[in-house]
Design an enzyme around this catalytic site. Sequence first.
Site, PDB file in Angstrom:
ATOM      1  N   HIS A 229      -2.182  -6.099   2.745  1.00  0.00           N
ATOM      2  CA  HIS A 229      -3.344  -5.661   1.970  1.00  0.00           C
ATOM      3  C   HIS A 229      -2.987  -4.464   1.078  1.00  0.00           C
ATOM      4  CE1 HIS A 229      -7.820  -4.826   1.679  1.00  0.00           C
ATOM      5  NE2 HIS A 229      -7.358  -3.606   1.456  1.00  0.00           N
ATOM      6  N   GLU A 230      -2.333  -3.462   1.665  1.00  0.00           N
ATOM      7  CA  GLU A 230      -2.029  -2.243   0.896  1.00  0.00           C
ATOM      8  C   GLU A 230      -0.968  -2.496  -0.171  1.00  0.00           C
ATOM      9  OE1 GLU A 230      -3.955   0.120   1.039  1.00  0.00           O
ATOM     10  OE2 GLU A 230      -4.973  -0.281   2.940  1.00  0.00           O
ATOM     11  N   HIS A 233      -2.650  -3.752  -3.148  1.00  0.00           N
ATOM     12  CA  HIS A 233      -3.138  -2.652  -3.994  1.00  0.00           C
ATOM     13  C   HIS A 233      -2.003  -2.064  -4.832  1.00  0.00           C
ATOM     14  CE1 HIS A 233      -7.159  -2.583  -2.500  1.00  0.00           C
ATOM     15  NE2 HIS A 233      -6.870  -2.140  -1.286  1.00  0.00           N
TER      16      HIS A 233
END
Length: 726
Positions: A229-230, A233
């Site tokens: 997920h990160e 980003h």
Amino acid sequence: MFVTAFAFLQALGIQSVNGQETCGADALHEAMMENGGEYARSWVHFEAAMRSQHANRTLLEGLVTIPTVVHIMHDGTAEGVGGNVSLDQVLSAINALNEDFSGAPGGADIEVQFCLAARTPEGTPTNGIVRVDVAASYSGYVETGLITSLGGDAPNEWDLKTLSHWPETDYLNIWVVPQMNSGGNPLGFAYLPPMTGMLDGVVLRADVFGVGEAFDLNFSANLNRTLTHEVGHYLGLYHTFNATASCASSEADCSSAGDRVCDTPPTTTGWGCAAGCPEGMAENFMDYTSDACMSAFTMGQRDRMRGALTEHRSSLLTSLGCVAPSNDDVGAVALASPGASTCQPNVDAEVEIFNFGTEVLTSTTIDFQLNSGEISSIEWTGSLAPGTGTLAALPTLAAGYGAHQLSVWTSLPNGNQDGYAANDNVVHSFTVAPGDELTFTLHTDSSPMETAWSLTEDNTGDVFLSASGYENATDADQTLSYTGCAVEGCYTLEVTDLFSDGLGLWPVGWYNLTQSDGTILAEGSGNFGASAVHSICIEGMEFTGCEDLNGNDICDDAEPVEEEEEENEGESSDAVNGCSDSSACNYSASVTEDDGSCVFALPGQDCYGNPAAGLDGMGQPNGNEGEVNGINDLEFASSNWVLAPNPTISGQLTAMGLPETGTYTLHVMDATGRLIVQNSVEAIPSSNGAQVTWTDWSLPTGCYLIGLFPATRPGTHLPFQRLTIR
């Protein structure tokens, strides 16, 4: 910018997010945008570029591998205990990240993989893991971990990252911490593009990093999806629920609204295994659902991440971080001189070579070629420690006036095969134009450490001459001169003083800028305050170039001296062997005895394998060219590509910078033009165009022509390259 922006973030207290918040990326981005400044301006440009890529489908092709360093920021525990995670846990995290990005769980294949770095920024071997005992510097870290607001003994984000950070231009930095905010949220956070600098990267709690029952992981975040997920980003993705107020929200322009991805339907935040809206994607890695329910990126998210790589993180594509250093690896890093322009037709070029290997470099071959001329070589000798560089001077080049391209490449470090060919070559373009020699003379006052100056070309903004950093102990009351060859045009000379008293400290100083004939263009002395600015213009004059009778682009009086043994005592020392046929590609006017070495162009081509005048790349009259993959045959046949290592001694050979992937027929011809090798090879994607590497060849010492003929373009080929085997 970054310290100021960080202070603003800390003042906000980004830990005070919703009690269910698992990711701090939104709070970081919103704070940076609210603060304005460079980040906000860069974000506008970044998003405009992403929309343009989306509209024009200008996407990165091929598999990309990102060098990654894991900073384990522990609190003094033994390796494998608590936040000092084990090697196995790190490997499980990187493997799981690669699986998610490959599409293995069921989503799109992003064609992005992550490797633990194999070399440090200094060029030494590493396993890509750095362990730092943060508690040794901040005692409060044991109790609270990373604090995302100011105050207390524990380190804030800036404090922690300054303890261990690798250049974000070459590595993805991942910091693993035992806890945040005394065990509170978030689980992790990352900065979106266009962030750069010390803070850029991903921060995660140790209990969400990795996969496996052997590790002490969070029960609902135990499949490493927080890292996936990160990193999403980090590569430009927003949450799927970004800027979505309700399930009824619409995205009239999906490339600029919501999460800015068109195949992720509008949704609100999801929890557990349920999406926030009926049309939402609970399985999307960029939602807030549990790890067990996440399984996919979409094709639109794939395109956006790959677009972010080309637009903002392109330096990662050429990083050597994944390439383990070898014993012998030398590279040509840059051309220190000439600059973009010069007024002297005789060019003194210096190339910066760098020892990427693990052994002291004592010798290497440096080959160079001006435009499409003859390839020449010099031998560099010295002592260059691993991870260091030096400048090597080339013989003075007979460039003449006009635009030029200088190619330089290294080979045979310490007489051995180079361990990594991709860093061997550097190409520099420059122009020789009429101008004049300018000399800046500075006589310093008693405090020269205050003084700095620069001469800048107005048209380009390039700094032509400059200096600063003077020392009071050695440079006070001294006359210093600086000379350069400036092309015709206008320039700005600025002389500055740190304490606004000019050169007025006794004994007072002075300066002037003069032309080659002694004409003073600018001058000043004494106390001129904080700065003195002069605008000057020069008219161009042409200088006489050197002789280059043998046409090898080197000034005759700068030719490297080679010692040759005479085979016969009675042979005249004035005899020059070589090719005396003026129609041959290697003809030399200085040859007195033809030794049978003449090489002739192939039918329909010039001496460099390019189409002859009036013909296209297929040997047909110009205007009959076809087009494949958006590249017509004329463009294809004039493509620049590199053969490395060259010269070589044996073993692996790589053709880099090919304009397209696919099947090629490899032709190798000897010095007489006779075809001696013909093989089928496959070009694969790389960060620098397509490339072909082959090892199944063995040729005797000599000179050869290498040609590549694409299967998609019958009858055409890339420009031939000369290969020297020693």
